[in-house]
Motif scaffolding. Structure first.
Motif, PDB file in Angstrom:
ATOM      1  N   LEU A  36     -12.363 -89.225 -90.654  1.00 11.44           N
ATOM      2  CA  LEU A  36     -11.166 -89.961 -91.063  1.00 11.44           C
ATOM      3  C   LEU A  36     -11.264 -90.463 -92.497  1.00 11.44           C
ATOM      4  O   LEU A  36     -10.262 -90.813 -93.106  1.00 11.44           O
ATOM      5  CB  LEU A  36     -10.912 -91.135 -90.108  1.00 11.44           C
ATOM      6  N   SER A  37     -12.477 -90.561 -93.020  1.00  8.03           N
ATOM      7  CA  SER A  37     -12.728 -90.951 -94.414  1.00  8.03           C
ATOM      8  C   SER A  37     -11.991 -92.207 -94.836  1.00  8.03           C
ATOM      9  O   SER A  37     -11.303 -92.225 -95.849  1.00  8.03           O
ATOM     10  CB  SER A  37     -12.381 -89.795 -95.359  1.00  8.03           C
ATOM     11  N   ARG A  38     -12.111 -93.269 -94.079  1.00 11.82           N
ATOM     12  CA  ARG A  38     -11.482 -94.535 -94.458  1.00 11.82           C
ATOM     13  C   ARG A  38     -12.438 -95.437 -95.235  1.00 11.82           C
ATOM     14  O   ARG A  38     -12.123 -96.581 -95.494  1.00 11.82           O
ATOM     15  CB  ARG A  38     -10.998 -95.269 -93.208  1.00 11.82           C
ATOM     16  N   VAL A  39     -13.605 -94.923 -95.566  1.00 14.43           N
ATOM     17  CA  VAL A  39     -14.584 -95.709 -96.310  1.00 14.43           C
ATOM     18  C   VAL A  39     -14.208 -95.651 -97.784  1.00 14.43           C
ATOM     19  O   VAL A  39     -14.060 -94.570 -98.352  1.00 14.43           O
ATOM     20  CB  VAL A  39     -16.013 -95.161 -96.076  1.00 14.43           C
ATOM     21  N   TRP A  40     -14.049 -96.807 -98.405  1.00 12.79           N
ATOM     22  CA  TRP A  40     -13.493 -96.886 -99.749  1.00 12.79           C
ATOM     23  C   TRP A  40     -14.495 -96.861-100.878  1.00 12.79           C
ATOM     24  O   TRP A  40     -14.146 -96.596-101.995  1.00 12.79           O
ATOM     25  CB  TRP A  40     -12.639 -98.142 -99.880  1.00 12.79           C
ATOM     26  N   ASP A  41     -15.728 -97.184-100.606  1.00  9.03           N
ATOM     27  CA  ASP A  41     -16.686 -97.218-101.701  1.00  9.03           C
ATOM     28  C   ASP A  41     -17.880 -96.319-101.394  1.00  9.03           C
ATOM     29  O   ASP A  41     -18.206 -96.068-100.246  1.00  9.03           O
ATOM     30  CB  ASP A  41     -17.134 -98.661-101.988  1.00  9.03           C
ATOM     31  N   ASN A  42     -18.513 -95.832-102.448  1.00  6.44           N
ATOM     32  CA  ASN A  42     -19.577 -94.837-102.311  1.00  6.44           C
ATOM     33  C   ASN A  42     -20.801 -95.354-101.566  1.00  6.44           C
ATOM     34  O   ASN A  42     -21.393 -94.618-100.781  1.00  6.44           O
ATOM     35  CB  ASN A  42     -19.981 -94.304-103.685  1.00  6.44           C
ATOM     36  N   SER A  43     -21.207 -96.587-101.826  1.00  7.83           N
ATOM     37  CA  SER A  43     -22.430 -97.073-101.172  1.00  7.83           C
ATOM     38  C   SER A  43     -22.227 -97.266 -99.672  1.00  7.83           C
ATOM     39  O   SER A  43     -23.121 -96.965 -98.878  1.00  7.83           O
ATOM     40  CB  SER A  43     -22.948 -98.349-101.831  1.00  7.83           C
ATOM     41  N   THR A  44     -21.062 -97.729 -99.249  1.00  2.52           N
ATOM     42  CA  THR A  44     -20.780 -97.876 -97.826  1.00  2.52           C
ATOM     43  C   THR A  44     -20.704 -96.497 -97.175  1.00  2.52           C
ATOM     44  O   THR A  44     -21.249 -96.280 -96.089  1.00  2.52           O
ATOM     45  CB  THR A  44     -19.475 -98.666 -97.606  1.00  2.52           C
ATOM     46  N   PHE A  45     -20.057 -95.547 -97.856  1.00  6.17           N
ATOM     47  CA  PHE A  45     -19.990 -94.186 -97.344  1.00  6.17           C
ATOM     48  C   PHE A  45     -21.397 -93.601 -97.199  1.00  6.17           C
ATOM     49  O   PHE A  45     -21.702 -92.938 -96.198  1.00  6.17           O
ATOM     50  CB  PHE A  45     -19.150 -93.283 -98.263  1.00  6.17           C
ATOM     51  N   ALA A  46     -22.255 -93.846 -98.187  1.00  6.22           N
ATOM     52  CA  ALA A  46     -23.618 -93.300 -98.151  1.00  6.22           C
ATOM     53  C   ALA A  46     -24.400 -93.845 -96.949  1.00  6.22           C
ATOM     54  O   ALA A  46     -25.147 -93.102 -96.305  1.00  6.22           O
ATOM     55  CB  ALA A  46     -24.351 -93.625 -99.453  1.00  6.22           C
ATOM     56  N   ILE A  47     -24.229 -95.114 -96.640  1.00  3.25           N
ATOM     57  CA  ILE A  47     -24.913 -95.708 -95.484  1.00  3.25           C
ATOM     58  C   ILE A  47     -24.426 -95.054 -94.197  1.00  3.25           C
ATOM     59  O   ILE A  47     -25.229 -94.686 -93.327  1.00  3.25           O
ATOM     60  CB  ILE A  47     -24.703 -97.237 -95.445  1.00  3.25           C
ATOM     61  N   LEU A  48     -23.134 -94.890 -94.076  1.00  3.97           N
ATOM     62  CA  LEU A  48     -22.550 -94.255 -92.891  1.00  3.97           C
ATOM     63  C   LEU A  48     -23.008 -92.795 -92.781  1.00  3.97           C
ATOM     64  O   LEU A  48     -23.437 -92.345 -91.714  1.00  3.97           O
ATOM     65  CB  LEU A  48     -21.025 -94.337 -92.973  1.00  3.97           C
ATOM     66  N   ASP A  49     -22.961 -92.077 -93.875  1.00  4.84           N
ATOM     67  CA  ASP A  49     -23.356 -90.674 -93.880  1.00  4.84           C
ATOM     68  C   ASP A  49     -24.849 -90.502 -93.581  1.00  4.84           C
ATOM     69  O   ASP A  49     -25.242 -89.602 -92.839  1.00  4.84           O
ATOM     70  CB  ASP A  49     -23.003 -90.050 -95.232  1.00  4.84           C
ATOM     71  N   GLU A  50     -25.682 -91.372 -94.134  1.00  3.86           N
ATOM     72  CA  GLU A  50     -27.129 -91.293 -93.901  1.00  3.86           C
ATOM     73  C   GLU A  50     -27.464 -91.492 -92.421  1.00  3.86           C
ATOM     74  O   GLU A  50     -28.277 -90.768 -91.860  1.00  3.86           O
ATOM     75  CB  GLU A  50     -27.850 -92.344 -94.747  1.00  3.86           C
ATOM     76  N   ARG A  51     -26.822 -92.456 -91.792  1.00  3.18           N
ATOM     77  CA  ARG A  51     -27.052 -92.687 -90.359  1.00  3.18           C
ATOM     78  C   ARG A  51     -26.591 -91.476 -89.548  1.00  3.18           C
ATOM     79  O   ARG A  51     -27.281 -91.034 -88.629  1.00  3.18           O
ATOM     80  CB  ARG A  51     -26.321 -93.956 -89.912  1.00  3.18           C
TER      81      ARG A  51
END
Length: 159
Positions: A22-37
């Motif tokens: 859904l890509s509702r994550v707005w900033d790169n660092s939050t996205f990176a944490i979600l993607d890493e998990r």
């Protein structure tokens, strides 16, 4: 390996897959944490799927480690979002929300569903928590979905 742990693992993977899609994550660092998990779950899942690995001690240990790291993941995800969306975070703080409620709001703003948040935070009272949050921020039942409202607020405050 406990079947309940395995099911919990698969459910978390599905939840994070949906959140990334859904890509509702707005900033790169939050996205990176979600993607890493999400990537860690996928790397762990491949050996677990094979019959031999499903019953080995190594698989049990890896699965246990991944599941026990969920709280750290949630704390990092919420912290990153709040740090990178300070206007929205300040607005949430001004509503008098406690730590659990702040985390719940951030996860809703990120696009997670209430039942997914209850699962990820191991919170069986997520429905009641949403009602308390609605009351604290002044939303009536007629005002619509709390998650949609919070996503709009986060987007409006960010602009």
């Amino acid at each position: 390996m406990d079947m309940e742990d395995y099911q919990s693992f698969i459910l978390e993977w599905k939840i994070l897959s949906r959140a990334l899609r859904l890509s509702r994550v707005w900033d790169n660092s939050t996205f990176a944490i979600l993607d890493e998990r999400h990537m860690m779950l996928e790397k762990t899942a491949i050996p677990l799927i094979s019959e031999e690995m499903f019953s080995t001690m190594g698989a049990k240990i890896r699965l246990g480690a991944v599941l026990s790291a969920r709280e750290v993941f949630i704390a990092g995800l919420v912290g990153s979002f709040m740090e990178n969306n300070q206007g929205f975070s300040q607005w949430l703080y001004s509503m008098g929300l406690d730590c659990w409620e702040l985390g719940h709001c951030v996860l809703l703003a990120l696009g997670f569903r209430g039942n997914e948040i209850g699962f990820l935070m191991n919170d069986k009272s997520h429905y009641n928590r949403s009602a308390v949050i609605r009351r604290k921020i002044g939303l009536s039942p007629e005002d619509g979905n709390l998650g949609i409202y919070l996503r709009k607020m986060a987007g409006n405050i960010k602009k």
